[in-house]
Design a protein around this motif. Structure first.
Motif, short mmCIF file in Angstrom:
data_model
loop_
_atom_site.label_atom_id
_atom_site.label_comp_id
_atom_site.label_asym_id
_atom_site.label_seq_id
_atom_site.Cartn_x
_atom_site.Cartn_y
_atom_site.Cartn_z
N THR A 202 14.73 45.99 40.12
CA THR A 202 14.97 45.87 38.69
C THR A 202 16.18 44.96 38.43
O THR A 202 17.13 44.96 39.20
N ARG A 203 16.10 44.21 37.34
CA ARG A 203 17.19 43.33 36.93
C ARG A 203 17.33 43.37 35.42
O ARG A 203 16.35 43.61 34.71
N CYS A 204 18.54 43.12 34.95
CA CYS A 204 18.79 43.08 33.52
C CYS A 204 19.12 41.67 33.08
O CYS A 204 19.66 40.86 33.84
N ARG A 205 18.82 41.38 31.83
CA ARG A 205 19.16 40.11 31.19
C ARG A 205 19.38 40.37 29.70
O ARG A 205 19.01 41.42 29.18
N TRP A 206 19.98 39.39 29.02
CA TRP A 206 20.12 39.50 27.58
C TRP A 206 18.75 39.37 26.90
O TRP A 206 17.88 38.65 27.40
N SER A 207 18.58 40.04 25.79
CA SER A 207 17.37 39.86 24.98
C SER A 207 17.40 38.46 24.35
O SER A 207 18.46 37.90 24.08
N THR A 208 16.21 37.93 24.10
CA THR A 208 16.09 36.59 23.51
C THR A 208 15.05 36.60 22.40
O THR A 208 14.29 37.56 22.24
N SER A 209 15.03 35.52 21.66
CA SER A 209 13.96 35.28 20.68
C SER A 209 13.40 33.91 20.99
O SER A 209 13.92 32.89 20.54
N SER A 210 12.33 33.89 21.82
CA SER A 210 11.78 32.62 22.27
C SER A 210 10.33 32.81 22.70
O SER A 210 9.88 33.94 22.95
N ASN A 211 9.59 31.72 22.76
CA ASN A 211 8.20 31.72 23.21
C ASN A 211 7.34 32.73 22.45
O ASN A 211 6.43 33.34 23.00
#
Length: 380
Positions: A202-211
């Protein structure tokens, strides 16, 4: 054959205060029958959301009997809102019937001013379904990023059979209590508790608004956060608040991968919560929480059989400070006793839970002790 629920205990180490209206949440899902290979596939979608206690008030009786959170006035729209598809809806959602948003009472903390609700719904999908759903509404409390920021909490559901075993994937389970307060001008590490039913990376990332997938609307991190805020793949956030009274919404995604070298996520689940910057407390020694079972224990529980547990809190700040609550983020149907003072430093609270079929899979319980003096509320 007995049906097993895996119960994981996690005890936090951050500060907390109360706030207004919507406080954040998460959405996860799992296949109802882990060995299923045909189609349609039954999956269980679990939504967990936090609210301000004074605006949406549950009782211990409503928690024990899994009642829907009581809503009225400006919040009656919750009764008709649904978890709608927002991406790949034309071809990827055959059979999907959007479940309601309004959750069942699961936790309250009157000292913290929070109400937590959770609901689990079974939906039937075709093999190969791959789409995103979201709860989108308005608005967060007044934030540095804006006075009336909208939210979008999105989860990706992917029922393409796995390449390693031919079975369907199960999404990670991640949760965190909200809101959290952080002392001004101190580097604070916030770790997001994560568990994966399949044992995946598992890995975490920032949420985005794309695609075409909006995971955060007006609060996409890190632009909405203090300078130099970072998130690491192990789901640890480093943040430094510079101005007392500032509020931020942290929005991130937890993703699972089939192995260490993979960069293609199998699924994505959101975690969103609030952070407030506060003045540093006089006593910096946080209260301890001792669980029975212990922290990070993974306990198998059989559906229909009652599970009992106890949490113990230790006050480390002397006789001028008292522990006023052992707050939890758990799941529907868990009965909770009142906090009991054993002696000058030790307090405890008992819990009882009988899981249902809808709760099969991994359930995570977070807990913290809250101590109080005249001017501050803190937690571990």
């Amino acid at each position: 054959m007995n049906s097993i629920v895996l119960l994981i205990f996690l005890y936090g180490l951050v500060y907390i205060v109360d706030a207004n209206h919507f406080l954040g949440g998460t959405i996860t899902w799992h296949v109802l029958n882990g060995s299923a290979t045909g189609t349609p596939i039954a999956i269980v979608i679990t939504q967990t959301y936090s609210w301000t206690y004074s605006l949406i008030t549950c009782t211990n009786t409503q928690i024990a009997t899994s009642q829907l959170i009581p809503v009225g006035g400006a919040y009656t729209r919750l009764l008709t809102e649904t978890l709608d598809c927002i991406a790949n809806c034309a071809s990827g959602t055959t059979g999907y019937v959007a479940p309601n948003i309004v959750p069942r009472c699961s936790d309250i903390s009157i000292p913290l001013g929070i109400t937590i609700g959770q609901r689990s719904d079974t939906v039937f999908l075709q093999s190969g379904s791959d789409f995103s759903v979201a709860y989108q509404d308005f608005s967060w409390r007044s934030l540095v990023v804006g006075a009336a920021a909208n939210w979008s909490i999105s989860s990706r559901i992917n029922l393409t059979p796995r390449s390693d075993n031919g079975l369907y994937n199960n999404a990670p389970v991640a949760t965190l209590m909200s809101p959290i307060s952080i002392p001004r001008n101190q580097s604070i590490a916030i770790h997001i508790p994560v568990a994966d039913p399949d044992g995946d990376i598992t890995r975490c990332r920032w949420s985005t608004s794309s695609n075409g997938v909006d995971e955060c609307r007006d609060t996409c991190s890190p632009n909405s956060l203090p300078p130099n805020t970072v998130i690491y793949p192990n789901c640890t956030i480093i943040i430094i608040g510079q101005t007392v009274g500032d509020w931020f919404a942290i929005t991130l995604m937890v993703e699972d991968f089939i192995n260490l070298s993979s960069t293609t996520p199998l699924s994505s689940v959101p975690v969103q919560f609030l952070v407030q910057v506060v003045s540093p407390p006089t006593c910096t020694i946080l209260p301890e929480v001792i669980g029975i079972p212990v922290e990070q224990a993974c306990i198998p529980v059989i559906v229909g059989q009652t599970f009992n547990s106890q949490l113990i809190a230790i006050n480390n700040c002397g006789s001028n400070v008292t522990i006023v609550d052992i707050a939890t983020l758990s799941f529907a149907g868990m009965s909770k006793g009142n906090i009991v003072r054993l002696n000058m430093t030790t307090y405890y609270k008992t819990f009882s839970w009988t899981p249902t079929t809808n709760q099969l899979g991994i359930q995570v319980q977070c807990a913290m002790a809250i101590d109080r003096r005249k001017e501050d509320v803190r937690k571990k």
